[in-house]
Enzyme design. Structure first.
Site, PDB file in Angstrom:
ATOM      1  N   SER A  41       2.752  39.151  -2.690  1.00  0.00           N
ATOM      2  CA  SER A  41       1.720  40.184  -2.681  1.00  0.00           C
ATOM      3  C   SER A  41       2.268  41.486  -3.274  1.00  0.00           C
ATOM      4  O   SER A  41       2.713  41.495  -4.425  1.00  0.00           O
ATOM      5  CB  SER A  41       1.198  40.366  -1.256  1.00  0.00           C
ATOM      6  OG  SER A  41       0.000  41.090  -1.224  1.00  0.00           O
TER       7      SER A  41
ATOM      8  N   HIS B  80      -3.886  33.263   0.313  1.00  0.00           N
ATOM      9  CA  HIS B  80      -2.972  34.275  -0.221  1.00  0.00           C
ATOM     10  C   HIS B  80      -1.514  34.102   0.232  1.00  0.00           C
ATOM     11  O   HIS B  80      -0.593  34.303  -0.553  1.00  0.00           O
ATOM     12  CB  HIS B  80      -3.470  35.665   0.181  1.00  0.00           C
ATOM     13  CG  HIS B  80      -2.681  36.792  -0.401  1.00  0.00           C
ATOM     14  ND1 HIS B  80      -2.588  37.027  -1.758  1.00  0.00           N
ATOM     15  CD2 HIS B  80      -1.936  37.762   0.199  1.00  0.00           C
ATOM     16  CE1 HIS B  80      -1.833  38.084  -1.975  1.00  0.00           C
ATOM     17  NE2 HIS B  80      -1.427  38.556  -0.805  1.00  0.00           N
TER      18      HIS B  80
ATOM     19  N   ASP C 298      -7.265  32.256  -3.824  1.00  0.00           N
ATOM     20  CA  ASP C 298      -6.665  33.386  -3.106  1.00  0.00           C
ATOM     21  C   ASP C 298      -7.765  34.290  -2.554  1.00  0.00           C
ATOM     22  O   ASP C 298      -8.625  34.774  -3.292  1.00  0.00           O
ATOM     23  CB  ASP C 298      -5.755  34.169  -4.058  1.00  0.00           C
ATOM     24  CG  ASP C 298      -4.851  35.149  -3.342  1.00  0.00           C
ATOM     25  OD1 ASP C 298      -5.342  35.900  -2.485  1.00  0.00           O
ATOM     26  OD2 ASP C 298      -3.646  35.170  -3.650  1.00  0.00           O
TER      27      ASP C 298
END
Length: 279
Positions: free
Chosen positions: A90, A245, A216
């Site tokens: 991320s 994710h 995602d």
């Protein structure tokens, strides 16, 4: 109070520095770290500045503090190994790319996992998709106390794990599962950094493994395409069809571990030890 939950796994002379995401914790990288260590790598799961405490702890820091902590961890770790790789999830992926752009002589390869330049996944509330405007709002003094709260499915397709993570987040133990939401000032900091790193992508010459979930919920696949188009080094892509994710802990984490280990090993085999690392 911030607690230190960094981890180290001793292995061979190839090392992987793992970087967690915004409001996250090194624990979200631990299973990946164990898998890489079983494959023979030394692993350092670092902790970003301001994380693993409460909201005021995080708000006392900004993206420059987060990046400084990454650079400091990399500088320490590279002296212990012959080949340094960096991988992040991320926002951690954005930080990994920044390190590769700023310190190309340090970084042999990059694991870009669920890169998040924009929060534009299918589970993000409509208003949060305008979060790219936050840096301007922040400079105007708007939204200092706003929070983007985490919600189902929490980046996880695995329902059993999702229930566990949700319970940990609501318990208030930020060392286990991170904060239950993203303060808007911190999101603004992330967007400021993301804009800078996007411009710096052509300076990333190290090979990149770009892994992203096709569904995602937090960051759309366009984030991965942006990286692939922007970097100058060779790219491998891994698309995961049964995860959301949090690909480092979700249902296809073993695929991610195996591909990452293969990728880093292949890159290392084509390199000679850096003079600084060997010194």
């Amino acid at each position: 109070m911030i607690q230190n939950v960094e981890f180290r796994f001793e292995g061979g002379r190839c090392g992987v520095l793992l970087i967690h995401g915004l409001t996250g914790t090194p624990m979200e990288m631990r299973l990946l770290g164990k898998g890489l260590n079983r494959a023979g790598f030394s692993v350092y799961g670092m902790q970003l500045a301001g994380h693993c405490g409460d909201v005021p702890d995080l708000l006392a820091t900004g993206w420059k503090d987060w990046y400084t902590s990454v650079e400091a961890a990399a500088d320490t770790f590279r002296r212990e190994v012959d080949h340094l790789f960096v991988a992040g999830l991320s926002m951690g992926a954005i930080l990994a790319l920044k390190l590769a752009a700023e310190r190309p002589e340090w970084v042999r390869g990059v694991g870009v996992y669920g890169a998040t330049f924009r929060y534009d996944g299918w589970a993000i509330p409509w208003y949060a998709k305008f979060a790219f405007m936050l840096p301007w709002l922040q400079r105007a003094g708007i939204g200092k106390n706003w929070m983007l709260h985490e919600s189902e499915p929490y980046g996880l397709r695995d329902e059993r794990l999702r229930a566990q993570i949700s319970a940990l987040m609501q318990s208030g133990d930020s060392t286990a599962a991170g904060l239950p939401g993203n303060p808007w000032p911190s999101l603004a900091e992330m967007y400021d950094m993301a804009a800078i790193v996007r411009r710096e992508l052509p300076r990333v010459t190290a090979p990149c493994l770009i892994a992203h979930a096709t569904e995602d919920d937090i960051a759309s696949l366009e984030n991965a395409h942006l990286v692939a188009r922007g970097v100058s080094g060779p790219v491998e892509t891994l698309l995961l069809e049964n995860s959301y994710h949090m690909i480092t802990i979700d249902q296809e984490r073993r695929i991610l571990i195996d591909r990452s280990a293969d990728f880093f090993s292949k890159v290392a085999a084509s390199c000679t030890p850096s003079a600084l690392a060997a010194a």
